[in-house]
Design an enzyme around this catalytic site. Structure first.
Site, PDB file in Angstrom:
ATOM      1  N   CYS A   1       0.912  -1.301   0.045  1.00  0.00           N
ATOM      2  CA  CYS A   1      -0.109   0.055   0.053  1.00  0.00           C
ATOM      3  C   CYS A   1       0.753   1.244   0.136  1.00  0.00           C
ATOM      4  O   CYS A   1       1.453   1.768  -0.954  1.00  0.00           O
ATOM      5  CB  CYS A   1      -1.050   0.143   1.254  1.00  0.00           C
ATOM      6  SG  CYS A   1      -2.418   1.003   1.155  1.00  0.00           S
TER       7      CYS A   1
ATOM      8  N   HIS B   1      -3.855  -5.422   0.077  1.00  0.00           N
ATOM      9  CA  HIS B   1      -3.398  -6.039   1.526  1.00  0.00           C
ATOM     10  C   HIS B   1      -3.471  -7.578   1.430  1.00  0.00           C
ATOM     11  O   HIS B   1      -4.331  -8.179   1.648  1.00  0.00           O
ATOM     12  CB  HIS B   1      -4.241  -5.480   2.436  1.00  0.00           C
ATOM     13  CG  HIS B   1      -4.019  -3.786   2.780  1.00  0.00           C
ATOM     14  ND1 HIS B   1      -3.269  -3.549   3.867  1.00  0.00           N
ATOM     15  CD2 HIS B   1      -4.360  -2.853   2.227  1.00  0.00           C
ATOM     16  CE1 HIS B   1      -3.256  -2.180   3.830  1.00  0.00           C
ATOM     17  NE2 HIS B   1      -3.933  -1.632   2.880  1.00  0.00           N
TER      18      HIS B   1
ATOM     19  N   GLU C   1      -2.239  -9.244   3.658  1.00  0.00           N
ATOM     20  CA  GLU C   1      -2.318  -9.744   4.929  1.00  0.00           C
ATOM     21  C   GLU C   1      -3.838  -9.818   5.563  1.00  0.00           C
ATOM     22  O   GLU C   1      -4.255 -10.051   6.713  1.00  0.00           O
ATOM     23  CB  GLU C   1      -1.674  -9.098   5.910  1.00  0.00           C
ATOM     24  CG  GLU C   1      -2.042  -7.678   6.320  1.00  0.00           C
ATOM     25  CD  GLU C   1      -2.310  -6.457   5.303  1.00  0.00           C
ATOM     26  OE1 GLU C   1      -3.245  -5.584   5.336  1.00  0.00           O
ATOM     27  OE2 GLU C   1      -1.859  -6.752   4.308  1.00  0.00           O
TER      28      GLU C   1
END
Length: 368
Positions: free
Chosen positions: A257, A342, A344
């Site tokens: 990001c 993202h 994660e």
């Protein structure tokens, strides 16, 4: 029992003069910010605690928020950085075996002004058509103070975003006997980035955003993670210059990001502000190498201009399937790869979590 608990009047005033009348939850008061929307159907607590939302009034497009309560384990940071919260309905009777409280109590604890019982579909259409704009949530009489509030709203800008969310000292996290040591630059990082690294055998040292390349070199780390974070990436020239120096160390780098954007800027790329951004857990991304499309979680209002990347410096590796903006870069001259989304994602989807495995594989190769 009704899902809505009647509260005092609250108002949302947009920079173009549009007023939404609703009801108040959370704390009373006035909160100015950039009005954005996120399309996630779940993971509202992760949204509330994502530092990337610093300075913003966050609108949930899903109509019912709070039905499974809140708990400490799902928070992505120690506190909430949003300025205000906008929902259609909030649930005052949540039910979940993991819950430790409700969303109204969470907003009160975090001193956040919230508004509900407004037409969030209409609000979302305005933002999509006109673009992201500033606004204010207030429990005061908006009609009596409209011009005064509009002046404040129109003059509002998000400033010193990274320095407002980063930690002030290094913190180390580990489990068992780690095989790798990773420096995680805290530009406003989400805890699950750290968790994904720890469970893959990494000792993670979370570093303040301004930690210099020289300081980092002395730590003898195996890898570097450049985290997500808030604000306009191009406004952080000192950090961009430092990231450029970090890249020269030759240590494997994985950026997510804002980290993706800062590294790109350090390598001569440009960034641009998107009309209304990509926020939610259902953003399609195409891997240009495999031609496979992944569903990803995203939260960003800026993007790297893919055409500004020198082909000798790197290659665009992923693009957004909707608007074709750059979603990833693999570099040729530095040991780095980055993505805009993202991998994660705590609330899901988990399609791209394999990128952490790839990062670990690069560190393993370097160690050998």
């Amino acid at each position: 029992m009704s899902l809505l608990e009647r509260g005092d009047n609250a108002y949302l005033l947009l920079a173009d003069g549009t007023i939404f009348e609703g009801l108040h939850f959370g704390v009373k008061g006035t909160a100015i910010g950039e009005v954005v929307f996120t399309t996630g159907m779940t993971a509202y607590q992760e949204t509330l605690t994502d530092p990337s939302y610093y300075g913003q009034l966050v609108t949930q497009t899903f109509p019912l928020i709070g039905n499974y309560g809140v708990n400490a384990a799902d928070s992505e940071s120690a506190r909430s950085y949003i300025h205000g919260y906008i929902v259609r309905e909030w649930c005052n009777t949540p039910s979940n075996f993991r819950m430790e409280g409700d969303i109204d109590g969470f907003l009160k604890e975090q001193n956040i002004v919230g508004i509900y019982n407004i037409d969030t579909r209409k609000l979302t259409r305005i933002i999509r058509e006109v673009g992201v704009m500033n606004g204010v949530i207030t429990t005061e009489d908006v009609y009596a103070k409209k011009e005064e509030l509009l002046e404040q709203v129109r003059n509002y800008t998000i400033q010193n975003a990274i320095l407002s969310v980063t930690g002030d000292e290094p913190r180390t996290y580990r489990e068992g006997t780690p095989k790798y040591k990773v420096a995680l630059y805290d530009f406003g990082y989400k805890r699950n980035i750290r968790n994904e690294l720890v469970k893959r055998g990494c000792e993670v040292v979370v570093l303040p955003a301004a930690t210099s390349a020289e300081e980092l070199k002395a730590m003898h780390v195996d890898g570097i993670m450049l985290s997500n974070g808030p604000g306009d990436p191009s406004e952080n020239q000192a950090i961009i210059d430092n990231v450029g120096e970090i890249a020269k160390l030759g240590i494997p780098i994985f950026g997510i990001c804002l980290g993706h954007q800062l590294l790109a800027l350090s390598q001569g790329c440009r960034t641009e502000k998107l009309k209304y951004g990509h926020r939610g857990a259902n953003q399609p991304v195409i891997d240009l190498n495999s031609h496979r499309t992944y569903v990803t979680s995203q939260n960003h209002g800026y993007a790297v201009v893919g055409e500004s990347l020198d082909p000798e410096v790197g290659t665009v590796s992923h693009i957004n399937a909707n608007d074709k903006t750059c979603e990833g870069i693999r570099y040729h001259k530095i040991n780095a790869f980055t993505v805009q989304f993202h991998p994660e994602a705590h609330g899901g989807p988990l399609d791209t979590a394999y990128l952490f495995d790839e990062f670990v594989a690069v560190m393993e190769k370097e160690k050998k």
